[in-house]
Design a protein around this motif. Structure first.
Motif, short mmCIF file in Angstrom:
data_model
loop_
_atom_site.label_atom_id
_atom_site.label_comp_id
_atom_site.label_asym_id
_atom_site.label_seq_id
_atom_site.Cartn_x
_atom_site.Cartn_y
_atom_site.Cartn_z
N ALA A 114 0.68 -1.22 0.07
CA ALA A 114 -0.03 0.16 0.01
C ALA A 114 0.95 1.35 -0.01
O ALA A 114 1.96 1.36 0.58
CB ALA A 114 -0.98 0.09 1.28
N LEU A 115 0.50 2.14 -0.70
CA LEU A 115 1.12 3.53 -0.84
C LEU A 115 0.35 4.61 -0.33
O LEU A 115 -0.96 4.77 -0.55
CB LEU A 115 1.62 4.01 -2.14
CG LEU A 115 2.44 2.86 -3.05
CD1 LEU A 115 2.75 3.37 -4.33
CD2 LEU A 115 3.78 2.70 -2.22
N VAL A 117 -0.93 8.41 -0.92
CA VAL A 117 -0.90 9.06 -1.85
C VAL A 117 -1.68 10.40 -1.79
O VAL A 117 -2.47 10.48 -0.68
CB VAL A 117 -1.19 8.64 -3.31
CG1 VAL A 117 -0.45 7.26 -3.81
CG2 VAL A 117 -2.81 8.13 -3.06
N THR A 118 -1.26 11.36 -2.45
CA THR A 118 -2.15 12.68 -2.63
C THR A 118 -2.21 12.97 -3.85
O THR A 118 -1.40 12.89 -4.87
CB THR A 118 -1.37 13.75 -1.65
OG1 THR A 118 -2.30 14.91 -1.74
CG2 THR A 118 -0.06 13.99 -2.45
N VAL A 130 3.03 8.90 -9.20
CA VAL A 130 2.67 7.38 -9.44
C VAL A 130 1.80 7.45 -10.35
O VAL A 130 1.15 8.49 -11.00
CB VAL A 130 2.29 7.05 -8.00
CG1 VAL A 130 3.63 6.62 -7.18
CG2 VAL A 130 1.31 7.51 -7.17
N MET A 134 -1.81 10.70 -9.27
CA MET A 134 -1.47 10.87 -7.75
C MET A 134 0.07 10.66 -7.67
O MET A 134 1.04 10.68 -8.63
CB MET A 134 -1.87 9.49 -7.12
CG MET A 134 -3.45 9.40 -7.15
SD MET A 134 -4.03 10.56 -6.00
CE MET A 134 -6.10 10.10 -6.15
N TRP A 136 3.13 10.03 -4.32
CA TRP A 136 3.35 9.25 -3.36
C TRP A 136 3.76 10.39 -2.25
O TRP A 136 4.43 11.13 -2.50
CB TRP A 136 4.62 8.25 -3.56
CG TRP A 136 5.03 7.37 -2.30
CD1 TRP A 136 4.16 6.87 -1.66
CD2 TRP A 136 6.27 7.19 -1.99
NE1 TRP A 136 4.71 6.15 -0.47
CE2 TRP A 136 6.30 6.33 -0.62
CE3 TRP A 136 7.77 7.60 -2.22
CZ2 TRP A 136 7.32 6.04 0.01
CZ3 TRP A 136 8.63 7.31 -1.48
CH2 TRP A 136 8.71 6.52 -0.33
N ALA A 140 4.97 4.01 2.90
CA ALA A 140 4.34 2.88 2.47
C ALA A 140 4.53 1.69 3.04
O ALA A 140 5.28 1.64 4.01
CB ALA A 140 5.28 2.82 1.08
N GLU A 168 4.32 -0.05 -7.39
CA GLU A 168 3.26 0.26 -8.52
C GLU A 168 2.92 -0.96 -9.25
O GLU A 168 2.10 -1.53 -9.70
CB GLU A 168 3.63 1.40 -9.20
CG GLU A 168 3.26 2.74 -8.47
CD GLU A 168 1.90 2.94 -8.50
OE1 GLU A 168 1.51 3.37 -9.47
OE2 GLU A 168 1.21 2.66 -7.38
N HIS A 174 -3.57 1.97 -3.35
CA HIS A 174 -3.52 3.76 -3.13
C HIS A 174 -4.49 4.15 -1.82
O HIS A 174 -5.63 3.76 -1.92
CB HIS A 174 -3.80 4.54 -4.14
CG HIS A 174 -2.60 4.57 -5.41
ND1 HIS A 174 -2.57 5.21 -6.49
CD2 HIS A 174 -1.69 3.59 -5.13
CE1 HIS A 174 -1.66 4.71 -7.21
NE2 HIS A 174 -1.01 4.01 -6.54
N LEU A 176 -5.28 7.41 0.52
CA LEU A 176 -5.18 8.98 0.45
C LEU A 176 -4.68 9.54 1.58
O LEU A 176 -5.05 9.09 2.98
CB LEU A 176 -6.62 9.45 0.28
CG LEU A 176 -7.09 9.61 -1.25
CD1 LEU A 176 -8.61 10.04 -1.32
CD2 LEU A 176 -5.98 10.41 -1.95
#
Length: 393
Positions: A114-115, A117-118, A130, A134, A136, A140, A168, A174, A176
């Motif tokens: 899982a990452l 992300v924004t 990514v 999105m 990173w 992670a 990825e 992902h 948030l």
């Protein structure tokens, strides 16, 4: 098993001879702050991927190890893969990342890759891109196989970026970034001045997630204002806590001398100072001083309440006030044991909150009523904590 992975590779833009990871942050170095976040998330081992072992980095790694966490400094992905148990879960923080415990906890649970992300539109140039428009956000959770996959590639590859691309390709989920995280200082910086500015915001945000109305309404605003200048001036947390303890003793002495209102106000103020001192000790990586400050924050209200009960009983000629004080302290101690901070509701009481209730009632001329109300409040908090424990059983 949760294992942390940190990077100490990038140099600062304004001081090329200095690694970003070794820049001062919150009274320690940035990598020590990151290691504390990982330890708080449950990591028992931390692997640090380094480009070169500078004296500052060696000192930081040694200090991290003294906190009871196993620390391994490695130079490439192959060495990192050798240090990891096949069933471990990796919790990765980007080089130069500043964030909070709440953000790291988002990825500290069970699950696959899982990452955090924004949206790219909100990321500026600080975060790596990514898929899906999105970026990173610097945290992670990965399977150790990702490190093994990177280890099979040429060593001149950027390990952090390659690890991100490998995750990825493995279709990492992902998650948030919380909407208020950037406002609370979350970000990646490799500029010393910008890091210091973002650090002041992050320090102020450390107390924003406190549980309990006393901490949220009184301690948090005071700590947000006081912590950044205290850290900048290198104030020791132990000294602040010692001042709070002395103020609490003065309050108890004033109550014993018959100045109940003054004494209770001094004791309540002492609780605020002790809370700030304990937080400062935690930021400055002073675990003994932090524990001492937290213990004093419980002892001062108990002492003030017991002295008030004894003094009020002595003046009235009956034991009602003393019995109420003893009952309040006993109930508060049980509630403290039954309701650790991570599960506390905002309305639950705490030792300083009970003291404040007693102080306000005493200012109105009703010390025994204040003791009775605070004891009832502690009993209600204890009941709620027990019911929560029963639901979890």
């Amino acid at each position: 098993m949760l294992v942390g992975l940190l990077f100490a590779i990038r140099e600062t833009r304004d001081r090329p001879e200095r690694l970003t990871a070794t820049l001062p942050f919150g009274g320690v170095t940035l990598i020590e702050y990151q290691a504390r976040l990982l330890a708080a998330a449950g990591c028992g081992q931390i692997v640090v991927l380094v480009a070169r072992l500078t004296p500052e980095l060696l000192g930081a790694v040694a200090r991290i190890g003294r906190r009871g966490v196993t620390v391994d400094a490695v130079r490439h992905a192959g060495e990192a893969a050798e240090k990891l148990h096949p069933l471990a879960r990796l919790l990765v923080l980007a080089d130069g990342l500043i964030t909070t415990e709440r953000v790291v906890a988002t990825l500290a649970g069970e699950g696959g890759d899982a990452l955090l992300v924004t949206p790219q539109a909100d990321a500026g140039g600080r975060f790596e891109r990514v898929g899906g428009a999105m970026a990173w956000a610097g945290v992670a959770r990965l399977d150790p196989r990702r490190i093994a996959e990177v280890a099979r590639l040429p060593r001149d590859y950027d390990v952090q970026s390659t690890l991100l691309r490998t995750a990825e390709q493995a279709r990492a989920v992902h998650l948030l970034l919380p909407p208020d995280a950037i406002a609370h200082g979350h970000g990646i910086e490799h500029d010393g001045a910008a890091l210091a500015a973002r650090g002041r915001v992050a320090l102020a945000a450390l107390v924003s997630d406190r549980r309990g109305w006393f901490d949220r309404l009184l301690v948090a605003p005071l700590a947000r204002a006081a912590l950044p200048p205290m850290v900048a001036r290198r104030w020791p947390g132990a000294a602040v806590s010692a001042g709070g303890a002395a103020l609490g003793m003065a309050g108890a002495a004033a109550i014993a001398a018959g100045w109940d209102r003054t004494g209770l106000l001094l004791a309540s103020l002492a609780c605020l100072v002790l809370a700030v001192g304990a937080t400062l000790s935690g930021v400055r990586d002073e675990p003994l001083a932090e524990r001492a400050g937290l213990a004093a924050g419980l002892a001062v209200p108990a002492l003030a309440v017991l002295v008030l009960g004894a003094a009020a009983s002595g003046r009235s000629g009956d034991l009602l006030a003393l019995v109420l004080a003893l009952g309040l302290v006993a109930l508060a101690a049980l509630a403290e044991r039954a309701g650790p901070e991570r599960v506390r509701r905002n309305w639950w009481g705490s030792a300083p909150a009970y003291l404040l209730v007693v102080a306000l009632a005493t200012l109105a001329g009703w010390p025994r009523a204040g003791l009775a109300i605070a004891a009832a409040y502690a009993a209600l908090t204890l009941t709620a904590a027990i019911e929560r424990l029963r639901r979890q059983a």
